[in-house]
Design an enzyme around this catalytic site. Structure first.
Site, PDB file in Angstrom:
ATOM      1  CD  GLU A  22      -3.234  -0.673  -0.245  1.00 56.45           C
ATOM      2  OE1 GLU A  22      -3.001   0.455  -0.814  1.00 56.45           O
ATOM      3  OE2 GLU A  22      -3.648  -1.622  -0.678  1.00 56.45           O
ATOM      4  CD  GLN A  50       5.993   7.270  -3.334  1.00 60.77           C
ATOM      5  OE1 GLN A  50       5.751   7.897  -2.344  1.00 60.77           O
ATOM      6  NE2 GLN A  50       6.962   7.834  -4.236  1.00 60.77           N
ATOM      7  CB  THR A  51       4.509   4.064  -8.652  1.00 65.22           C
ATOM      8  OG1 THR A  51       4.433   3.619  -9.995  1.00 65.22           O
ATOM      9  CG2 THR A  51       4.674   2.981  -7.995  1.00 65.22           C
ATOM     10  CE1 TYR A  90      -7.090   3.525  -0.098  1.00 61.01           C
ATOM     11  CE2 TYR A  90      -4.622   3.240   0.005  1.00 61.01           C
ATOM     12  CZ  TYR A  90      -5.839   2.784  -0.446  1.00 61.01           C
ATOM     13  OH  TYR A  90      -5.949   1.650  -1.341  1.00 61.01           O
ATOM     14  CG  ASP A 109      -8.068   4.622  -3.869  1.00 60.14           C
ATOM     15  OD1 ASP A 109      -9.268   4.503  -4.149  1.00 60.14           O
ATOM     16  OD2 ASP A 109      -7.132   3.924  -4.240  1.00 60.14           O
ATOM     17  CB  CYS A 136     -21.110   0.633 -18.335  1.00 58.96           C
ATOM     18  SG  CYS A 136     -20.348   2.142 -17.681  1.00 58.96           S
ATOM     19  CB  CYS A 178     -24.321   1.591 -12.116  1.00 55.81           C
ATOM     20  SG  CYS A 178     -23.261   3.067 -12.218  1.00 55.81           S
TER      21      CYS A 178
HETATM   22 FE1  SF4 Z   1     -20.160   1.844 -15.543  1.00 55.91          FE
HETATM   23 FE2  SF4 Z   1     -21.371   2.101 -13.179  1.00 55.91          FE
HETATM   24 FE3  SF4 Z   1     -19.851   0.002 -13.661  1.00 55.91          FE
HETATM   25 FE4  SF4 Z   1     -18.496   2.341 -13.360  1.00 55.91          FE
HETATM   26  S1  SF4 Z   1     -19.668   1.350 -11.641  1.00 55.91           S
HETATM   27  S2  SF4 Z   1     -18.227   0.871 -15.027  1.00 55.91           S
HETATM   28  S3  SF4 Z   1     -20.067   3.582 -14.353  1.00 55.91           S
HETATM   29  S4  SF4 Z   1     -21.745   0.523 -14.662  1.00 55.91           S
END
Ligand code: SF4
Length: 347
Positions: free
Chosen positions: A48, A53-54, A131, A149, A208, A217
């Site tokens: 972590e 950093q990267t 975090y 984060d 998505c 979502c």
């Molecule tokens: Fe798409 Fe929502 Fe999945 Fe993100 S969380 S990839 S916005 S469907």
């Protein structure tokens, strides 16, 4: 703050944990997703800190090198500072490497070489911010910690279609993430969110169509998933206006030292009028010029300073003024960039 949203949290949890069980990234510090198995806190903490950093591909060889050379927190704590610093080279800020050593030594000195298990106790270790403490508590000790984060903020902003822009939205996004933390597989949950943000709900072009959370979502349902998180529109900078004079004699150009206080204070530049809120008329521009000559309107340049944008008209002419410092036109490279721009227009 806990929020009640319009999404089905149980569905989100079930879908994402099932997806993680099948699709978890294979990472060298990771315990495979198998319920409440605990990871090695030393390896998780180290990963972590490096990942702050990267990226995963860049951090992985460093992680393998560190854990081969110093397999336990006691080994790292006993290592000479110079060796750890040298091994860290290429991973960014050395302050983190110093904190890494300070933390390893505190674990050995104050906790007999065993990482504390709660977020609160982890926070007391040197260099462990909120975090990292939450991530170690969740992933290493399977504690229901809220690990948030920038990636998790992005996922939350899309999942809940949060219209409030960042950074004001942070407490809301944090609360949405907290609302999804549950007693079942909290370590896997934290890592599942990380994996979703890294591989599916990416900053650009979120996937998505292959996302396990597509159905609940709200961001996807809006048809604008990629536009979340919202960002505060930048305030328009006020505009100021001025005139700069490119006065030449042969191969030389007249410069003046700016007043010691104020913007570009004490620096050498082209002679200019004051920079004010309204444009200068031609008559005003000629009246304020550093010499009496025939002035030609050569155009204008735009320059953006931190607190305002400047439109600088450029007048050029041939002549002399005792008050100016004369420099070769070929040797202007050291002037502030706003004057370099204006000189290029006026010469
Ligand atoms: Fe798409 Fe929502 Fe999945 Fe993100 S969380 S990839 S916005 S469907």
């Amino acid at each position: 703050m806990r929020l009640t949203g319009e999404v089905n949290r149980d569905l989100i949890r079930a879908r994402l944990l099932a997806w993680y069980t099948d699709q978890a990234r294979d990472l060298p510090w990771r315990v495979p997703p198998m319920g409440n198995r605990r990871g090695d806190p030393y390896r998780i903490w180290l990963s972590e800190v490096m990942l702050q950093q990267t990226t995963v591909p860049h951090a992985t060889p460093y992680f393998l090198k560190f854990t081969a050379r110093w397999p336990t927190v006691r080994d790292l704590a006993a290592a000479p500072d110079e060796e750890v610093m040298a091994a860290w080279a290429g991973l960014g800020y050395y302050a983190r490497a110093r904190n890494l050593l300070a933390c390893a030594r505190a674990v050995v000195r104050d906790h007999d070489g065993v990482f504390p298990e709660t977020e609160a106790d982890l926070r007391r270790l040197p260099g462990l911010g909120p975090y990292t403490a939450a991530a170690v508590a969740a992933i290493a000790f399977d504690q229901p910690a809220n690990v948030v984060d920038g990636n998790v903020e992005r996922v939350m902003s899309r999942l809940f279609a949060v219209e409030m822009p960042l950074p004001d939205a942070k407490p809301t996004l944090n609360a949405h993430a907290l609302g999804l933390v549950g007693p079942e597989r909290p370590g896997d949950w934290a890592q599942a969110l990380m994996d979703l943000g890294a591989t599916v709900c990416r900053p650009r072009a979120p996937q998505c169509e292959s996302c396990p959370l597509a159905e609940p979502c709200l961001g996807r349902a809006s048809g604008q998933a990629e536009t979340f998180p919202r960002k505060r529109t930048k305030l328009a900078r006020p505009r100021r206006y001025g005139v700069a004079y490119v006065l030449t004699r042969g191969q030389q150009i007249g410069l003046e030292t700016r007043p010691p206080s104020g913007l570009l204070g004490g620096m050498l530049g082209l002679p200019t009028t004051e920079w004010r809120a309204t444009p200068f008329t031609d008559t005003e521009a000629v009246a304020a010029a550093p010499a009496v000559t025939v002035w030609r309107d050569a155009g204008a340049v735009e320059h953006v300073f931190t607190h305002f944008a400047l439109t600088l008209r450029v007048f050029s002419g041939i002549g002399h003024a005792e008050t100016l410092t004369w420099a070769e036109t070929a040797a202007l490279a050291g002037l502030p960039s706003v004057f370099m721009k204006a000189a290029r227009v006026g010469l």
